[in-house]
Design an enzyme around this catalytic site. Structure first.
Site, PDB file in Angstrom:
ATOM      1  N   GLU A 459       0.810  -1.213   0.000  1.00 33.76           N
ATOM      2  CA  GLU A 459       0.000   0.000   0.000  1.00 33.76           C
ATOM      3  C   GLU A 459       0.849   1.272   0.000  1.00 33.76           C
ATOM      4  OE1 GLU A 459      -0.631  -2.736   1.675  1.00 33.76           O
ATOM      5  OE2 GLU A 459      -2.537  -3.345   0.799  1.00 33.76           O
ATOM      6  N   HIS A 529     -12.297  -6.481   7.396  1.00 38.87           N
ATOM      7  CA  HIS A 529     -12.913  -6.063   6.133  1.00 38.87           C
ATOM      8  C   HIS A 529     -14.096  -5.154   6.398  1.00 38.87           C
ATOM      9  CE1 HIS A 529     -10.805  -9.811   5.031  1.00 38.87           C
ATOM     10  NE2 HIS A 529     -10.632  -9.229   3.866  1.00 38.87           N
TER      11      HIS A 529
END
Ligand code: TPP
Ligand code: MG
Length: 729
Positions: A459, A529
């Protein structure tokens, strides 16, 4: 050869009239060039010395030196071209910056914190370089954040060479204010210390630059220490060259960085290799650090005299001085004259810098955001066409529209491409992936793999490269697959993406869009999530933060995000991507919603609910129910953008209803609602008939088991109960 250029630079006049005694050269360096190099190195050392005095006199407030690194960094500089190549230096690069053309006066302005400091206008520490004209990109303080930005910068240069039309100016969006320069064979210089190679971003940058054969020169200035930590603690085996020697496409040069001629030769081979388009190079120079880490450090605490004395024998300034004498390039009188001239130059520069004007205190808000283009004023009407479509559809449609309109847009992230192995796409046997939520579906097929591509699973790599690209004028619209995994990129977001414009005093900016799939209510999303966390972005000055609740808003806000001149975090609730709620017809290719304009989802007179994202449909359900069952009339405000946010809409509604609650999906404590509630209490106290209420997730994580998720996240029923108690208060 670029090195001849230094003779014509202003500072070279002290030796320009010296007759060359022989034609002998040293790895291509002429005798006159060596004199000029000595002058720069000596100047650099004297500037450090002068700053130390000024610091002790409390006339400047911080000092970190380039001492011991002079030979290596000047050797790099003379192989490069200021204003043509790009530079991501670090704080030991004083000599490099002098050689590129930063004047001693300009360097001292940094120490003073002067308004005219070209790097930051008094906002960033001295020796944190930046110079727009010379392509020296604004420097931060976190070690190693420059690596991935340098990669992005190199990618941008390549992109503009392949798409020269993309560099054109364009009215009506960020391109009006973002000039693009590119050359075709430019080198991106990026330096760091030995300790900094321990940062993960170093390895990510090596990986990507080698994989993409990018024109980056990594200069590792190895002084054997990172503050007090010796190199063998940082680096397995104690030598970074050994660790990187197997990277494909990389030219590796290890040299004695206190030897100008050897360093010059190493850097020249590296730069020739890079300019020829063969890939990146890493020059690993062994240097010394005679002045401790900084003026706040005393290395005698952790280094014995014996070690320090050994280093002193390799002092690069002394070494070059002796070399010049030994080679009959300068005699003692010549050295003395040169040094005296430099001493005078330093004194004059210091006197002048100490008279410099300080920045005005009311300038502090300048360049937090773009001064040129205000996304609060960017608007255009919708022209609805066709049937209702989902938020996912309309985000995808916006990306396509904007990519057609603006060739500077590139899209990358994890899994965003349709298919990295393009031959499979050409065979037309498969549909392609286009994102784990399919938001970027079809983009690569329409715009090609150069504009839409997969990143490594890293990321920081995504955001760091995007920052470098955006600094050069590209418009990256990148995707972070799940908010839950944004943390490796948070360093880039917090310390670079948001702050580049402010810390460079407006000289650099990196307006890009980071799209982030966020939020829960997924049934089974669990801890990793389902998270929210928007206040972690709204708490950062310099960032714009959007959080749409429906398809039309997502389309119109994303378009504004892309066309505007600020860095934007675009938070997309994954539960809303394909919800029936909030579908809308495609609004046409130019629909823009201004930032900071809330939408009143429902008018009401008894109480106000302020919310955004996935709690909007839940609040709406609750509001309709309470109206039906108890005749309580709720005004529901969807903020749509969280920074800026529509205070006007909040205040108007609170004045009307006198009862207000803030609702969000993120955890309650220290959440976004706390700020809004505090401001309402502060500014609208007299308009209130009840305390400000908050509804939010429990202060826990989100659980996998649906019955747990239900109690953790705020449901319509929770909102209903809160409305009820607020109405009755
Ligand atoms: C991310 C980060 N962690 C810690 C620091 C504090 N710090 C500043 S410089 C430094 C040491 C850097 O050592 P090295 O990379 O070898 O460079 P040198 O100073 O030796 O030239 C540290 C730990 C920082 N600035 N950034
Ligand atoms: Mg070091």
């Amino acid at each position: 050869m670029a090195v001849t250029k230094i003779e014509s630079r202003k500072n070279a006049s002290a030796v320009a009239d010296m007759p060359a005694k022989t034609d002998k050269t040293y790895e291509g360096l002429t005798r006159q060039q060596l004199v000029e190099i000595y002058r720069l190195m000596y100047l650099s050392r004297r500037l450090d010395d002068r700053e130390k005095v000024l610091k002790n006199q409390q006339k400047i407030f911080f000092q970190i030196s380039g001492a011991g690194h002079e030979a290596l960094t000047v050797a790099a500089a003379v192989n490069l071209k200021p204003g043509y190549d790009w530079f991501y230096p670090y704080y030991r690069d004083r000599t490099l910056c002098l050689a590129l053309g930063v004047t001693p006066y300009e360097q001292l302005l940094q120490g003073v914190g002067a308004a005219d400091d070209p790097a930051s206008g008094g906002r960033q520490m001295p020796s944190h370089w930046g110079h727009k004209k010379l392509n020296i990109v604004t420097q931060s303080s976190p070690t190693g954040t420059q690596f991935l930005q340098a990669v992005g910068c190199a990618e941008a240069g390549r992109y503009f060479s392949n798409h020269p039309d993309a560099a054109a100016k364009h009215d009506g969006d960020y391109r009006e204010f973002k000039d693009v320069k590119f050359q075709g064979d430019e080198v991106v210089y990026c330096s760091a210390g030995d300790g900094t190679t321990s940062e993960g971003e170093f390895w990510e940058a090596m990986n990507s630059s080698c994989n993409l054969k990018l024109p980056v020169l990594f200069l590792i200035e190895d002084n054997g220490y990172a503050i007090s930590v010796p190199v063998e603690v940082q680096t397995a085996g104690g030598n970074i060259s050994k660790l990187v020697s197997n990277f494909p496409n990389l030219l590796l040069e290890e040299c004695d960085g206190t030897d100008v001629v050897a360093s010059f030769a190493a850097c020249k081979r590296a730069v020739d290799y890079i300019r020829a388009g063969k890939g990146p190079a890493l020059v690993h120079g062994h240097v010394i650090r005679p002045y401790s880490h900084s003026l706040s450090d005393d290395e005698r605490l952790y280094r014995p005299d014996s070690e320090r004395e050994k280093d002193a024998k390799r002092d690069p300034v002394t070494r070059l001085q002796m070399f010049l004498v030994r080679e009959n390039i300068l005699d003692e009188a010549g050295i003395n004259k040169l040094e005296k001239d430099v001493d005078h130059e330093v004194e004059a520069a210091a006197d002048q810098a100490l008279k410099a004007t300080f920045p005005s205190t009311d300038s502090i808000y300048r360049h937090v955001y773009s001064e040129d283009l205000d996304p609060r004023k960017m608007a255009s009407e919708a022209q609805p066409q066709g049937a209702d479509r989902t938020m996912a559809d309309l985000i995808n449609a916006c990306l396509k529209d904007e990519m057609r309109r603006d060739e500077r847009i590139v899209v990358f992230g994890e899994d965003v491409a349709d298919c990295s192995r393009e031959e499979y796409l050409k065979e037309q046997k498969l549909k392609g992936k286009g994102g784990v939520f399919k938001l970027t579906s079809g983009l690569q097929m329409e715009f090609g793999g150069e504009r839409v591509f997969n990143s490594p699973l890293a990321e920081a790599n995504i955001v760091g490269r995007a920052v470098g690209m955006a600094t050069r004028g590209l418009k990256p619209v990148v995707e972070i697959q799940f908010f839950d995994y944004i943390w490796p990129a948070y360093h880039q977001i917090r310390n670079e993406f948001s702050v580049i414009r402010w810390r460079s005093n407006g000289n650099f900016s990196c307006p890009a869009v980071v799209r982030v799939a966020i939020g829960g209510y997924l049934t089974g999303g669990a801890v990793y999530h389902s998270q929210c966390g928007e206040s972690l972005f709204t708490h950062i000055p310099g960032l714009r933060v959007c959080f749409p609740s429906n398809a039309l808003d997502a389309n119109g806000l994303l378009r504004t995000a892309i066309r505007c001149d600020d860095p934007v975090m675009f938070l997309e609730h994954k539960r809303l991507y394909r919800e029936t709620f909030g579908r809308a017809p495609y609004p046409g290719p130019d629909y823009m919603i201004p930032f900071g304009k809330a939408r009143t989802m429902k008018e009401g007179k008894d109480l106000t609910v302020i919310t955004y994202g996935a709690t909007v449909p839940r609040a709406l359900q609750a509001a309709q129910k309470i109206e039906r069952e108890q005749n309580v009339s709720v005004e529901l405000i969807d903020l749509r953008t969280l920074n800026p946010y529509d205070w006007e809409a909040i205040a108007t509604s609170v004045r009307k209803t006198s009862r207000v609650m803030v609702a969000h999906e993120d955890t309650l404590s220290w959440g976004y609602g706390a700020e809004i509630a505090a401001r309402i209490a502060d500014e609208l106290f007299e308009d209130l008939d009840a305390p400000v209420k908050r509804v939010a997730a429990t202060d826990t994580f989100v659980a996998y088991q649906p019955i747990l998720e239900d109690v953790i996240l705020p449901q319509a029923e929770d909102l209903f109960k809160a409305m009820e108690s607020l109405a009755r208060f």
